[in-house]
Design an enzyme around this catalytic site. Structure first.
Site, PDB file in Angstrom:
ATOM      1  N   ARG A 108       0.829  -1.207   0.000  1.00  0.00           N
ATOM      2  CA  ARG A 108       0.000   0.000   0.000  1.00  0.00           C
ATOM      3  C   ARG A 108       0.864   1.258   0.000  1.00  0.00           C
ATOM      4  O   ARG A 108       0.532   2.243  -0.665  1.00  0.00           O
ATOM      5  CB  ARG A 108      -0.942  -0.016   1.205  1.00  0.00           C
ATOM      6  N   LYS A 210      -2.532   6.690   1.410  1.00  0.00           N
ATOM      7  CA  LYS A 210      -2.442   7.197   2.781  1.00  0.00           C
ATOM      8  C   LYS A 210      -1.520   8.420   2.819  1.00  0.00           C
ATOM      9  O   LYS A 210      -0.441   8.414   3.436  1.00  0.00           O
ATOM     10  CB  LYS A 210      -1.950   6.093   3.712  1.00  0.00           C
ATOM     11  N   GLU A 246     -16.475   7.122   3.962  1.00  0.00           N
ATOM     12  CA  GLU A 246     -15.866   6.468   5.116  1.00  0.00           C
ATOM     13  C   GLU A 246     -15.947   7.365   6.344  1.00  0.00           C
ATOM     14  O   GLU A 246     -16.287   8.544   6.266  1.00  0.00           O
ATOM     15  CB  GLU A 246     -14.413   6.093   4.842  1.00  0.00           C
TER      16      GLU A 246
END
Length: 641
Positions: A108, A210, A246
């Site tokens: 990720r 992220k 989210e």
């Protein structure tokens, strides 16, 4: 004899024998508090790698200071060029430390680096850095009984200077850790969330990686949710303000009509925890739907709702406030609760890991043959160790099983040479014995401490006092060579390693070379006019009791010049050295002549000191008692062997 002193601040009693300080309340003991929060706690250190254009990633380093220097125009400061990860390490019932799914986090982060045009961190560097950070901070991993975990934060950012918006020439990859409990405070009914009139990320923006800026933009959303009396924020899609995106720091998951449902959206970070829960749901025969979720049409039909992520694991949501003030409530976690419980059991080593998610933490270095294959790396790791625990963990991995069998609790080897009763010191001896032949090739000639300590002794010791000199931790005889060339005639070498001493003897500068372990020594009281000690007052080497031994074997008026790695000296463990040095000064056993910070090995700095043994110091134990019994002079110190 044994001397005791009470430390009021920490409700502990410290004891000193001739060679060790120890405590009834050792601050290095494992974290066992059951009320851990979610915040920054001081730890032993962190791991840092640096990428430079044309060179790629370096070999990494372990640092104890939680601070770092950055150019004022660093890209991360001005353009927010950073991505980070979050994962956890757990203690199992058997005491093993397990890291959850680090390779998934490595993948990720690589996707985030590609999106922000940063150099990717290879999987082997990522996993190695994470493992090393946990190993370095083993004593901070919350105990199995506490239910806590060690939160791991890998961070990749532009540390080079930038003015035009273009790729800079330097990036840093850092891994920090901190012991944690629950992200949200304990709440029997679950957390509350408010739908906020903001967009978290654009559909083709950076929401799926992220990136640090994604979370900065959520600060205002959290503020709005808190103003409405809720714990966290919930975002809807930016295009139609209709579909669930989210929660603030967690994926939305829920149970609807018995199915596991979570949003399918390109602008949300794919939660690794959510992916593991999905796999567990499928394994349990639960239907899984990853699809758009219409908030207005569907939210009331969910029986269970939770936020999923590394920090929160699976945090139940009891109610959601929409933008019109309508409240939607949900029941306790049943289906989701069973999935969460199984994941936690796997993470904590209570259930077999059939999915191969957990990564066991092993000592940082591999096997003893690395001393022969890559002596420079081994020497550097030993010299740059920042704590005794770190060095000991590395040294244990250097010994083969057969060596271990021969080495347990040895006091003397077959030749009767002292190796000390502690296995790790015997291991250290074996490592230096193997390293002796390639010491200079491995970089030993870059260790400037011996030459500098010798020069300090030459500068401060009167010619009339240049009689017997002890080279404590002589190694291959660097300091002795400098002193012999300057006219010193009677030199004694004292070192742990026989092989190192063999090389020292070949220099022809010592009258005698003796193998042994500081702080113990075979020398008579007031035997030497001077002592030089360069390099052996380091993590896992000579203990703070060595200074008292120096005072014992020094003649009144004699000098000792020594070095100690600065980061170790300034660390919590290094307080033992500071306490011993200061105690001997206050009780008039010696007086301070000189100190400075200076290079030790490559970029590693050391503290250099010169002390003079005082002419008429009374018994050390009497002085210690007089000093430590004076309430006015009491200090709060952590002191270690």
């Amino acid at each position: 004899m044994m001397l005791g002193v009470t430390c009021k601040k920490h409700s502990a009693r410290w004891y000193r024998t001739r060679t060790h300080w120890y405590s009834t309340a050792d601050p290095r003991k494992p974290v066992r508090a059951k009320n851990l929060g979610f915040g920054i706690v001081p730890v032993s250190g962190h791991v840092r790698y640096t990428w430079k254009r044309g060179e790629g990633w370096d070999d990494g380093q372990v640092l104890t200071s939680p601070y770092m220097n950055l150019h004022v125009n660093a890209g991360v400061l001005h353009y927010g060029l950073s991505v980070f990860e979050g994962l956890k390490a757990f203690e199992s019932p058997t005491g093993e430390h397990l890291i959850c799914n680090p390779k998934a986090n490595a993948r990720r982060m690589r996707a985030g680096a590609e999106r922000l045009m940063m150099p990717d961190v290879p999987d082997d560097i990522f996993v190695s850095a994470v493992t090393e950070a946990v190993s370095l901070n083993r004593e901070h991993v919350p105990s199995y009984e506490s239910g806590g975990s060690l939160y791991i934060r890998p961070l990749l950012f532009a540390s080079g200077s930038m003015l035009p918006l273009k790729i800079t020439d330097q990036f840093s990859f850092v891994v920090t850790v901190t012991p944690v409990g629950n992200y949200f405070s304990e709440n029997a009914t679950g957390i509350s969330a408010a739908v906020v009139p903001l967009d978290r990320a654009a559909p083709r923006g950076t929401g799926a990686v992220k990136a640090g800026g994604n979370y900065a933009s959520d600060m205002y959303g959290l503020h709005l949710a808190n103003e409405r009396g809720c714990d966290t924020s919930l975002y809807l899609d930016p295009l139609e303000n209709r579909f669930i995106e989210e929660f603030s720091v967690a994926n939305f998951v829920g149970i609807r009509e018995g199915k596991y449902v979570t949003p399918d959206t390109p602008s949300v970070l794919p939660s690794i925890t959510n992916k593991m829960l999905i796999q567990l749901a499928k394994d349990a025969g639960i239907d899984v739907e990853v699809r758009p979720i219409d908030f207005k049409e569907e939210i009331s039909s969910f029986t269970e709702v939770a936020g999923s992520g590394t920090a929160v694991v699976l945090s139940p949501c009891s109610r959601i406030l929409d933008q019109n003030g309508n409240e939607h409530t949900f029941g306790q976690l049943s289906t989701l609760g069973s999935l969460r419980d199984r994941l936690v059991r796997i993470q904590r080593g209570e259930e077999s890991d059939v999915f191969n998610w957990m990564h066991s933490v092993t000592p940082m270095m591999k096997t003893m043959h690395q001393v022969d294959e890559d002596p420079e790396r081994v020497l550097r790791n030993v010299l740059c160790a920042v704590s005794s625990g770190e060095l000991q963990a590395e040294l244990r991995s250097h010994i083969s099983q057969s060596d271990n069998t021969q080495n347990k609790l040895a006091v003397n080897d077959t030749q009767g040479k002292v190796v000390n009763k502690y296995t790790d010191e015997a291991t250290l001896k074996r490592m230096y014995d193997r390293l002796a032949g390639s010491y200079h090739k491995a970089g030993g000639d870059r260790i400037v401490a011996a030459a500098h300590c010798s020069s300090l002794l030459l500068h401060h010791l009167p010619v009339s006092r240049r009689g017997r000199v002890l080279d404590a931790g002589a190694g291959t005889g660097e300091a002795g060579s400098v002193l012999k060339e300057a006219g010193f005639r009677h030199l004694t070498a004292y070192d742990l390693s026989d092989n190192m001493l063999d090389y020292a003897r070949k220099r022809g500068v010592y009258d005698v070379a003796i193998q042994g372990c500081l702080p113990d020594s075979p020398f008579n009281d007031a035997h030497f006019d001077a002592i030089v000690c360069a390099g052996c007052l380091a993590p896992g080497h000579a203990s703070p009791a060595t200074y008292a031994e120096f005072c014992r074997i020094l003649r009144p008026g004699g000098l000792v010049a020594f070095s100690i790695p600065r980061t170790y000296y300034e660390s919590i463990e290094g307080q033992g050295h500071r306490f011993a040095i200061e105690t001997l000064r206050r009780v008039r056993a010696w007086e301070h002549i000189f100190e400075e910070k200076r290079s030790y090995f490559d970029e590693v700095e050391a503290m250099y000191f010169v002390f003079r043994r005082l002419e008429s110091a009374p018994s050390q134990s009497q002085e210690d008692r007089a000093y430590l019994a004076t309430e006015k002079e009491r200090q709060s110190f952590y002191v270690f062997p």
